[in-house]
Scaffold this motif. Structure first.
Motif, mmCIF file in Angstrom:
data_model
loop_
_atom_site.group_PDB
_atom_site.id
_atom_site.type_symbol
_atom_site.label_atom_id
_atom_site.label_comp_id
_atom_site.label_asym_id
_atom_site.label_seq_id
_atom_site.Cartn_x
_atom_site.Cartn_y
_atom_site.Cartn_z
ATOM 1 N N ALA A 190 0.817 -1.215 0.000
ATOM 2 C CA ALA A 190 0.000 0.000 0.000
ATOM 3 C C ALA A 190 0.850 1.264 0.000
ATOM 4 O O ALA A 190 0.449 2.298 -0.552
ATOM 5 C CB ALA A 190 -0.947 -0.018 1.201
ATOM 6 N N SER A 191 2.052 1.251 0.620
ATOM 7 C CA SER A 191 2.881 2.453 0.729
ATOM 8 C C SER A 191 3.745 2.692 -0.501
ATOM 9 O O SER A 191 4.578 3.609 -0.505
ATOM 10 C CB SER A 191 3.778 2.359 1.964
ATOM 11 N N THR A 192 3.545 1.896 -1.563
ATOM 12 C CA THR A 192 4.296 2.113 -2.796
ATOM 13 C C THR A 192 3.947 3.492 -3.372
ATOM 14 O O THR A 192 2.779 3.903 -3.390
ATOM 15 C CB THR A 192 3.945 1.021 -3.827
ATOM 16 N N THR B 100 -0.834 3.664 -9.742
ATOM 17 C CA THR B 100 -1.120 4.873 -10.515
ATOM 18 C C THR B 100 -1.782 5.971 -9.703
ATOM 19 O O THR B 100 -1.982 7.078 -10.200
ATOM 20 C CB THR B 100 -2.042 4.527 -11.693
ATOM 21 N N GLY B 101 -2.152 5.681 -8.449
ATOM 22 C CA GLY B 101 -2.796 6.666 -7.601
ATOM 23 C C GLY B 101 -3.168 6.034 -6.281
ATOM 24 O O GLY B 101 -2.841 4.864 -5.996
ATOM 25 N N ALA B 102 -3.857 6.812 -5.437
ATOM 26 C CA ALA B 102 -4.277 6.276 -4.148
ATOM 27 C C ALA B 102 -5.230 5.108 -4.361
ATOM 28 O O ALA B 102 -6.268 5.259 -5.024
ATOM 29 C CB ALA B 102 -4.944 7.372 -3.317
ATOM 30 N N GLY C 206 -5.268 -3.752 -17.757
ATOM 31 C CA GLY C 206 -6.420 -3.384 -16.955
ATOM 32 C C GLY C 206 -6.054 -2.517 -15.777
ATOM 33 O O GLY C 206 -4.864 -2.281 -15.489
ATOM 34 N N ASP C 207 -7.070 -2.014 -15.095
ATOM 35 C CA ASP C 207 -6.914 -1.179 -13.905
ATOM 36 C C ASP C 207 -7.581 -1.856 -12.718
ATOM 37 O O ASP C 207 -8.584 -2.571 -12.868
ATOM 38 C CB ASP C 207 -7.558 0.193 -14.125
ATOM 39 N N MET C 208 -7.025 -1.601 -11.512
ATOM 40 C CA MET C 208 -7.565 -2.182 -10.289
ATOM 41 C C MET C 208 -7.685 -1.099 -9.230
ATOM 42 O O MET C 208 -6.834 -0.210 -9.137
ATOM 43 C CB MET C 208 -6.636 -3.305 -9.755
ATOM 44 N N THR C 209 -8.743 -1.186 -8.443
ATOM 45 C CA THR C 209 -8.909 -0.281 -7.300
ATOM 46 C C THR C 209 -9.117 -1.112 -6.047
ATOM 47 O O THR C 209 -9.614 -2.244 -6.102
ATOM 48 C CB THR C 209 -10.109 0.660 -7.496
ATOM 49 N N GLN D 76 -4.246 -5.089 -1.100
ATOM 50 C CA GLN D 76 -3.326 -3.967 -0.944
ATOM 51 C C GLN D 76 -3.176 -3.669 0.543
ATOM 52 O O GLN D 76 -3.944 -2.902 1.117
ATOM 53 C CB GLN D 76 -3.825 -2.716 -1.698
ATOM 54 N N PHE D 77 -2.235 -4.365 1.158
ATOM 55 C CA PHE D 77 -1.880 -4.113 2.549
ATOM 56 C C PHE D 77 -0.458 -3.556 2.591
ATOM 57 O O PHE D 77 0.324 -3.723 1.640
ATOM 58 C CB PHE D 77 -1.976 -5.393 3.372
#
Length: 445
Positions: free
Chosen positions: A175-177, A220-222, A249-252, A310-311
Motif C-alpha cells: 500500500a505504501s508504494t 497509478t494513484g491512491a 487493466g486497472d484495479m482499485t 493492498q496491505f
C-alpha cells in the motif's frame, strides 16, 4: 404292468441318472470357472400311458438339466483393474470378434469378467470374448443410439494434454508504494515505466507445452493500480513482439485493503468486472500450430481479501494456480461402479473413454448356453434390455474383482453318491426283471 414295462422303467432310471451324473460332473469340472453358474438335474415321472392317466405303478423317470443363472456368486478381489464383476442382475455384453460390434446377432452375454487387453488393446476374457462398450464423446456423453457399441480398446489414446483455461492469483501489492508519475497502457512492456511488482507464471498450451506469461503492476494513484499481461516466450508464436501486452487493466482497492474493482482495458476497451475475473486471449500465430486460447484470470472476489490485496507489507505472490497439464502418456485404466472406463495419464489427467452396458432379461434362466461360459438370448429368456449399470434393475460393476463359480463341492460330491446309488438301484430293476423273464420263458418249455 408287464415285466417288459418294469424292464423299461429300470432303463429310464439308468438314463435319467446318467444325465444327472453329467450335470454333477460338469459342475465339479467348472468349480474354478469365473462366473460359472451351477446347473441341477431335475427328475420327473414318465407314465407309460399315452393318455397320461395310467396307473402310477408304471411310472418311469426322466431328468432335465436346468440352469441356476440368477444365483449370485461370491465377489472376490482380483489384481487387475480390468477384472470385473457384476454385483446384482445382468450380464456383460461380449462378442466373439471386435469386428462384430453393434451386430445384435453376434452378441453374447456373460458374467465372466476376467478381461485383459490383447495385442491390439481390446479387452478380451479367457474364453476369447471381447467386451463391448459405448464409446464416449469428448464431453463424456453416451451415444444416443444405445446399439452403437464397440469393442473396448484401452490403447486408442496414447497420451493427453490439456490447455489452461483458468488462472487464479493470490498476491499483495504494498500500500505504501509511491505512485508512478504518469502511466499509459503498454508503458511497462515498452520499458518506459518500470514495473513495481512483476511475476512470471507458466501456463499450458493445446499441445501440452509450457508457456510463460508475465504479470506486471504499477501504482497509478491512491488505492489504484494498473496491470499488464505479456507473453514471454518466442515472440513469433504470437505474431511478433508488437502484440504484447496481450491483456491490460486497472484495479482499485478499498480503504481496508480489499479488492474494490477491476476494469479490463485490453484493446482500448473499458469493461468492468462484476466478479473479479478478466479474460486473457493469447493470439497464437498460425505458424505456432497452436489452438486459440482464452484464459479466465481470477484476481479474487470483490470486497474480500481472498485474491489480490493492498496491505502495507512487501509486495509478494502468495500463490498462483492454473488448470491444464503437460502432455502425459497413458498409465492405466480404471472402471467405476457405474461402468465408466477412465484412461489415466502420467501427467495426472484422466478421461472417460467408454461406458459399459449391462444386459438384463425377463427370464435369465431361459438363456441358451454357448461355449466360453456365455449365453445367447432365446424365446424363453426374452430379448435383452440394455441398461446403464445401476439403473433399470441392472447391477453395479465391481472393478478389480471377479465373480466366483457358484458350485458347492460338498453338494456336488453328495449328488455323485446319491446318483451312483440310484443308478445302481436301477440296474437291480433291470437284472431282476431280466431274471423274472428268464423264469417265465423257462415255464414255456
Amino acid at each position: 404292468m408287464s415285466l417288459y414295462g418294469a424292464l423299461m422303467i429300470g432303463v429310464s432310471g439308468l438314463d435319467a441318472n446318467s444325465q444327472a451324473l453329467s450335470v454333477a460332473s460338469s459342475n465339479i469340472a467348472n468349480v474354478n470357472t469365473v462366473g460359472y453358474k451351477t446347473s441341477s438335474a431335475n427328475f420327473s415321472t414318465l407314465l407309460a400311458s399315452a393318455m397320461g392317466s395310467g396307473d402310477v405303478s408304471n411310472a418311469g423317470v426322466q431328468s432335465k438339466a436346468s440352469q441356476n443363472i440368477t444365483t449370485q456368486g461370491t465377489i472376490q478381489t482380483a489384481s487387475s483393474p480390468t477384472d470385473l464383476a457384476i454385483s446384482g442382475n445382468g450380464f456383460f455384453v461380449v462378442s466373439t470378434t471386435p469386428a462384430a460390434a453393434g451386430s445384435v446377432n453376434s452378441q453374447y452375454y456373460t458374467r465372466a469378467g476376467d478381461f485383459n487387453p490383447d495385442e491390439s488393446g481390446n479387452l478380451v476374457n479367457s474364453a476369447g470374448n471381447y467386451l463391448m462398450g459405448w464409446p464416449l464423446d469428448s464431453t463424456g456423453n453416451v451415444p444416443t443410439n444405445r446399439t452403437d457399441m464397440t469393442a473396448v480398446n484401452i490403447n486408442n489414446l496414447s497420451g493427453k494434454a490439456e490447455a489452461t483455461t483458468k488462472m487464479t492469483l493470490q498476491a499483495n501489492l504494498q500500500a505504501s508504494t509511491t505512485p508512478v508519475g504518469a502511466y499509459t497502457v503498454g508503458d511497462m512492456e515498452a520499458g518506459t515505466v518500470t514495473p513495481q511488482f512483476q511475476r512470471t507464471i507458466n501456463i499450458y498450451d493445446s499441445q501440452g507445452g509450457s508457456q510463460p506469461l508475465q504479470i506486471s503492476y504499477v501504482k497509478t494513484g491512491a488505492n489504484a493500480w494498473s496491470y499488464e499481461v505479456s507473453y514471454q516466450g518466442n515472440a513469433a508464436n504470437i505474431g511478433g513482439a508488437s502484440n504484447n501486452p496481450i491483456a491490460t487493466g486497472d484495479m482499485t482497492f478499498n480503504s481496508d485493503g480489499t479488492l474494490a474493482g477491476i476494469t479490463d482495458t485490453t484493446g482500448g476497451s473499458s469493461t468492468a468486472s462484476a466478479d473479479g475475473t478478466v479474460g486473457i486471449t493469447i493470439p497464437w500465430d498460425a505458424s505456432s500450430g497452436l489452438q486459440s486460447q482464452a484464459i479466465t484470470l481470477n484476481m479474487g472476489t470483490l470486497n474480500t481479501s481472498n485474491g489480490v490485496t493492498q496491505f502495507d507489507s512487501p509486495s509478494s505472490l502468495s500463490s498462483s494456480t492454473v488448470d491444464g497439464s503437460l502432455f502425459g502418456s497413458l498409465s492405466g485404466v480404471t472402471v467405476d461402479s457405474s461402468g465408466y472406463v477412465t484412461a489415466n495419464f502420467s501427467s495426472g489427467l484422466s478421461q472417460k473413454i467408454y461406458k459399459l452396458p449391462i444386459a438384463t432379461f425377463s427370464n435369465p434362466n431361459g438363456l441358451t448356453a454357448v461355449s466360453g461360459n456365455a449365453y445367447q438370448a432365446s424365446n424363453a429368456s426374452g430379448v435383452a434390455t440394455i441398461n446403464e449399470a445401476g439403473t433399470g434393475g441392472a447391477g453395479a460393476i465391481a472393478s478389480s474383482s471377479l465373480e466366483a463359480s457358484t458350485v458347492d463341492l460338498a453338494t456336488e460330491f453328495t449328488n455323485l453318491i446319491t446318483t451312483q446309488r440310484a443308478y445302481q438301484a436301477s440296474t437291480r430293476i433291470v437284472t431282476t426283471a431280466s431274471d423274472m423273464l428268464d423264469q417265465l420263458l423257462q415255464m414255456s418249455h
